[in-house]
Scaffold this motif. Structure first.
Motif, PDB file in Angstrom:
ATOM      1  N   ALA A   1       0.816  -1.216   0.000  1.00 23.60           N
ATOM      2  CA  ALA A   1       0.000   0.000   0.000  1.00 23.60           C
ATOM      3  C   ALA A   1       0.847   1.261   0.000  1.00 23.60           C
ATOM      4  O   ALA A   1       0.352   2.338  -0.331  1.00 23.60           O
ATOM      5  CB  ALA A   1      -0.921   0.002   1.216  1.00 23.60           C
ATOM      6  N   VAL A   2       2.111   1.145   0.374  1.00 21.86           N
ATOM      7  CA  VAL A   2       2.961   2.324   0.485  1.00 21.86           C
ATOM      8  C   VAL A   2       3.581   2.639  -0.876  1.00 21.86           C
ATOM      9  O   VAL A   2       4.311   1.825  -1.432  1.00 21.86           O
ATOM     10  CB  VAL A   2       4.071   2.098   1.534  1.00 21.86           C
ATOM     11  CG1 VAL A   2       4.921   3.349   1.677  1.00 21.86           C
ATOM     12  CG2 VAL A   2       3.464   1.706   2.868  1.00 21.86           C
ATOM     13  N   PRO A   3       3.303   3.822  -1.440  1.00 26.18           N
ATOM     14  CA  PRO A   3       3.881   4.173  -2.750  1.00 26.18           C
ATOM     15  C   PRO A   3       5.367   4.514  -2.637  1.00 26.18           C
ATOM     16  O   PRO A   3       5.955   4.472  -1.551  1.00 26.18           O
ATOM     17  CB  PRO A   3       3.058   5.393  -3.171  1.00 26.18           C
ATOM     18  CG  PRO A   3       2.600   5.993  -1.878  1.00 26.18           C
ATOM     19  CD  PRO A   3       2.407   4.854  -0.916  1.00 26.18           C
ATOM     20  N   GLU A   4       5.973   4.876  -3.748  1.00 33.46           N
ATOM     21  CA  GLU A   4       7.407   5.165  -3.772  1.00 33.46           C
ATOM     22  C   GLU A   4       7.731   6.550  -3.242  1.00 33.46           C
ATOM     23  O   GLU A   4       8.813   6.782  -2.720  1.00 33.46           O
ATOM     24  CB  GLU A   4       7.952   5.020  -5.195  1.00 33.46           C
ATOM     25  CG  GLU A   4       7.908   3.595  -5.723  1.00 33.46           C
ATOM     26  CD  GLU A   4       8.764   2.657  -4.885  1.00 33.46           C
ATOM     27  OE1 GLU A   4       9.854   3.063  -4.460  1.00 33.46           O
ATOM     28  OE2 GLU A   4       8.324   1.512  -4.644  1.00 33.46           O
ATOM     29  N   ALA A   5       6.806   7.504  -3.394  1.00 27.75           N
ATOM     30  CA  ALA A   5       7.124   8.885  -3.017  1.00 27.75           C
ATOM     31  C   ALA A   5       5.881   9.594  -2.496  1.00 27.75           C
ATOM     32  O   ALA A   5       4.749   9.224  -2.802  1.00 27.75           O
ATOM     33  CB  ALA A   5       7.697   9.644  -4.209  1.00 27.75           C
ATOM     34  N   TRP A   6       6.118  10.627  -1.682  1.00 33.81           N
ATOM     35  CA  TRP A   6       5.044  11.505  -1.237  1.00 33.81           C
ATOM     36  C   TRP A   6       4.645  12.427  -2.382  1.00 33.81           C
ATOM     37  O   TRP A   6       5.406  12.569  -3.354  1.00 33.81           O
ATOM     38  CB  TRP A   6       5.509  12.337  -0.037  1.00 33.81           C
ATOM     39  CG  TRP A   6       5.894  11.534   1.162  1.00 33.81           C
ATOM     40  CD1 TRP A   6       7.143  11.378   1.681  1.00 33.81           C
ATOM     41  CD2 TRP A   6       5.016  10.762   2.000  1.00 33.81           C
ATOM     42  NE1 TRP A   6       7.109  10.560   2.787  1.00 33.81           N
ATOM     43  CE2 TRP A   6       5.816  10.166   3.011  1.00 33.81           C
ATOM     44  CE3 TRP A   6       3.642  10.517   1.997  1.00 33.81           C
ATOM     45  CZ2 TRP A   6       5.285   9.354   3.996  1.00 33.81           C
ATOM     46  CZ3 TRP A   6       3.107   9.703   2.988  1.00 33.81           C
ATOM     47  CH2 TRP A   6       3.923   9.134   3.966  1.00 33.81           C
ATOM     48  N   PRO A   7       3.519  13.068  -2.292  1.00 37.93           N
ATOM     49  CA  PRO A   7       3.096  13.970  -3.391  1.00 37.93           C
ATOM     50  C   PRO A   7       4.081  15.091  -3.686  1.00 37.93           C
ATOM     51  O   PRO A   7       4.081  15.622  -4.792  1.00 37.93           O
ATOM     52  CB  PRO A   7       1.761  14.534  -2.869  1.00 37.93           C
ATOM     53  CG  PRO A   7       1.226  13.455  -1.985  1.00 37.93           C
ATOM     54  CD  PRO A   7       2.429  12.871  -1.305  1.00 37.93           C
TER      55      PRO A   7
END
Length: 671
Positions: free
Chosen positions: A251-257
């Protein structure tokens, strides 16, 4: 660094070392110049030595090595041959040979080299005495309580409000044994306060970021914050946000917005640093802003809804204003020190228990109704109260997510789902058209087995009534325009002192608002206000209390006693008055000549214009029973009917209605 440059540096350090030895030998033979008399100075300031200049002139040394002060001078001694510098220079140390970034403020007294870079001389100088209180020689000033660190790294001292780790607070607040820090190379300030060197080592650090020592796989933050990481002993993620959790890896993407990389452990696990930054973070040392839950939704994208969403699966989030607080993830949840109940499967990092809707009441205090007086005054559905007799939550509703309180009481989550709603409004567990019926089974018009006969029809299009606009200002129809419970009732904004009605029940007018064609009854005999004002219905109400319609009807059952709801219920209603002891005794069943009221018409090929009924009162067009209302229509005014008998077919005499069924008797009519 290339092999060539490494070799070159080694050559330079070796030259300095050899030169120092030669100069010292010259001291021993008294063959040095007047200027070279101070041995200590010449060891570093070799370009001031005439002997050195002669060696340069003879080509023994490159003149490039004659800088007055340079980092290489330091390395001529601190070259791993000196015992106390081996750990310092074979491990990580504070950066040198770099230009300070804009985030660092170098005081004027801390020098940079000719390129504007930091080097050993930025923090150190041999022209100072030993700093006894710091036990380190050659610092430009005492570094007690990390004073020197703070002078340069001013921005890192502002605290969590500005995204920085706290300093100058006692370690005792975390109930941590100081030895855990000091045994790993960390230091504490006065009063065991946290300082820069509590976490960082300037020289000799074995870990990246100059951190004090920690074991491989060990959570660095938990050295002090041992109560925050999720552990089985404290609820396996119920009391604090889970880390090292297989379920959330994907669920954790590679980067924050904002483009910053989301940090993970080497094996991809969720760690403290996934959400937190010790330095240069957002408020609260967060890796990304979270004022309105922006950080949470990056990993939990399906857990928010806005007022514009057609299907509001989750509690609506709002930005708030000067008068209204924002509603976001952290209004109800907290990543650390959350409410923990080992017996509960629903304590999802909540700021407090919601087993009895206490958390809901923090914002929705006007919906709290834990006694019948408040229910009647507030216009809210009962909450935190036991189910009334005959009302219970059916298993179907529980399977959809409906819950009860610790004592089995009605709570907010009996009807509402904060994160798993499938409806378009109000975070309901199931659609508004059906929700009420899962507990109020006796009012379920669609279930003739359990429903009380005489309950007001729901979930069908109005045919005999017209719903005016004033009713729909507070009441609702289904998406298909059907009458539903919420057409007449309101769960949270009902009129005070009513049975959760959308507008005040002013008796006669309440029913007539929709059933306007019944207004003509107001002048007839069946309006007991005119004929028997003291007569009471099954609820013990007089006509003045129930209204004209309430004598025979209440909203959810017949107004007269029904002894057997599976048998001739319409007749039982009529005979509740028209009996030997009733107010309609002159037309009661004790009379000698009455038309049979239990005849069953079985001619399946014949359609009757007069109504016939099933045993429980449902109207049919064939294969049904004759009941009182087959011939009579009490919803008429006697002024409009033959002989004031409320007959359905208007005729000069009673025979007109008889011949509707007894067609074979027409040949004797008029004889």
């Amino acid at each position: 660094m290339t092999n060539y440059s490494q070799a070159y540096q080694i050559k330079k350090y070796l030259c300095y070392s050899i030169l120092s030895v030669l100069i010292l030998l010259s001291f021993a033979s008294n063959t040095y110049s007047a200027f070279s008399q101070d041995k200590k100075c010449i060891i570093c300031h070799i370009n001031r030595s005439e002997e050195f200049l002669e060696l340069v002139a003879d080509g023994v040394f490159d003149h490039e090595l004659t800088d007055l002060v340079s980092e290489e001078i330091c390395y001529s001694c601190h070259n791993v041959s000196v015992n106390d510098s081996r750990a310092t220079f074979t491990a990580n140390h504070h950066p040198v040979k770099v230009v300070p970034s804009s985030a660092v403020r170098i005081p004027l007294e801390y020098t940079l080299n000719e390129k504007g870079e930091m080097d050993c001389g930025t923090c150190h100088t041999p022209h100072t005495g030993k700093q006894k209180d710091n036990k380190i020689a050659f610092l430009r000033e005492s570094n007690k309580n990390s004073k020197m660190c703070i002078k340069c790294h001013v921005a890192l001292t502002q605290g969590p409000k500005y995204g920085e780790h706290r300093i100058n607070v006692p370690l005792d607040l975390l109930s941590v044994d100081p030895e855990i820090i000091t045994s790993r190379g960390g230091k504490l300030g006065d009063g065991n306060k946290i300082i820069c060197e509590t976490c960082h080592i300037t020289h000799g650090a074995q870990k990246r970021k100059l951190l004090i020592y920690y074991e491989e796989g060990e959570n660095f933050c938990s050295l002090c914050h041992e109560d925050n990481p999720s552990k089985e002993s404290v609820g396996n993620g119920m009391e604090t946000h889970p880390i090292y959790n297989e379920d959330i890896k994907s669920a954790v993407p590679e980067a924050w917005p904002n483009g910053r990389r989301i940090r993970r452990a080497k094996n991809g696990d969720f760690t403290c640093q996934t959400c937190h930054k010790a330095h240069y973070g957002y408020k609260g040392q967060l890796a990304y802003k979270n004022k309105t839950g922006e950080m949470c939704v990056v990993c939990h994208p399906g857990r928010t809804s806005s007022p514009e969403d057609e299907v509001k699966k989750n509690h609506i989030l709002t930005a708030g204003d000067d008068e209204t607080p924002a509603v976001n993830c952290i209004s109800c949840h907290t990543a650390h020190n959350a409410f923990y109940d080992p017996e509960s499967e629903t304590a999802k990092l909540l700021v407090k228990s919601n087993a009895d809707s206490d958390l809901c009441y923090e914002c929705h205090s006007d919906k709290k109704t834990d006694n019948i007086t408040i229910v009647e005054l507030s216009g809210n559905h009962p909450n935190n109260m036991p189910f009334k007799e005959g009302i219970q939550m059916r298993s179907k509703l529980r399977s959809l997510g409906g819950k009860t309180g610790t004592d089995g009481n009605i709570i907010c989550n009996s009807c509402h789902s904060i994160h798993d709603s499938k409806t378009k409004e109000a975070n309901l567990i199931i659609s508004k058209e059906r929700l009420c019926l899962y507990c109020h089974d006796n009012q379920n018009f669609l279930n003739p087995i359990s429903a009380a006969n005489g309950t007001h029809p729901t979930n069908l299009l109005p045919k005999k009534a017209t719903i005016p606009k004033e009713v729909l200002e507070k009441g609702q129809l289904s998406a298909m325009g059907e009458i539903i419970c919420l057409t007449c009732h309101s769960v949270h904004s009902a009129q005070s002192q009513t049975k959760l009605l959308t507008f005040f029940n002013n008796k006669d007018e309440y029913c007539i608002t929709c059933h306007s064609n019944m207004e003509k009854m107001l002048k007839g005999k069946h309006n007991l206000k005119n004929t028997a004002p003291n007569e009471k219905n099954i609820l013990g109400q007089t006509v003045g209390e129930s209204g004209m319609c309430g004598v025979c009807h209440t909203a959810h059952t017949y107004g007269r006693e029904i002894k057997d709801k599976k048998k001739d219920v319409i007749n039982q209603v009529c005979l509740g008055c028209h009996n030997a002891d009733g107010i309609g005794a002159d037309l009661g069943e004790e009379k000698e000549f009455n038309h049979p009221d239990n005849a069953f018409l079985t001619d399946k090929f014949r359609l009757y214009s007069l109504p016939i009924y099933t045993e429980n009162g449902k109207r049919v067009v064939r294969n049904g029973k004759i009941m009182c209302s087959t011939c009579h229509n009490i919803h008429e005014n006697e002024e409009y009917t033959i002989q004031k008998k409320l007959l359905r077919i208007k005729s000069e005499n009673v025979s007109g209605i008889c011949l509707n069924c007894h067609t074979d008797k027409k040949r004797i009519f008029g004889t």
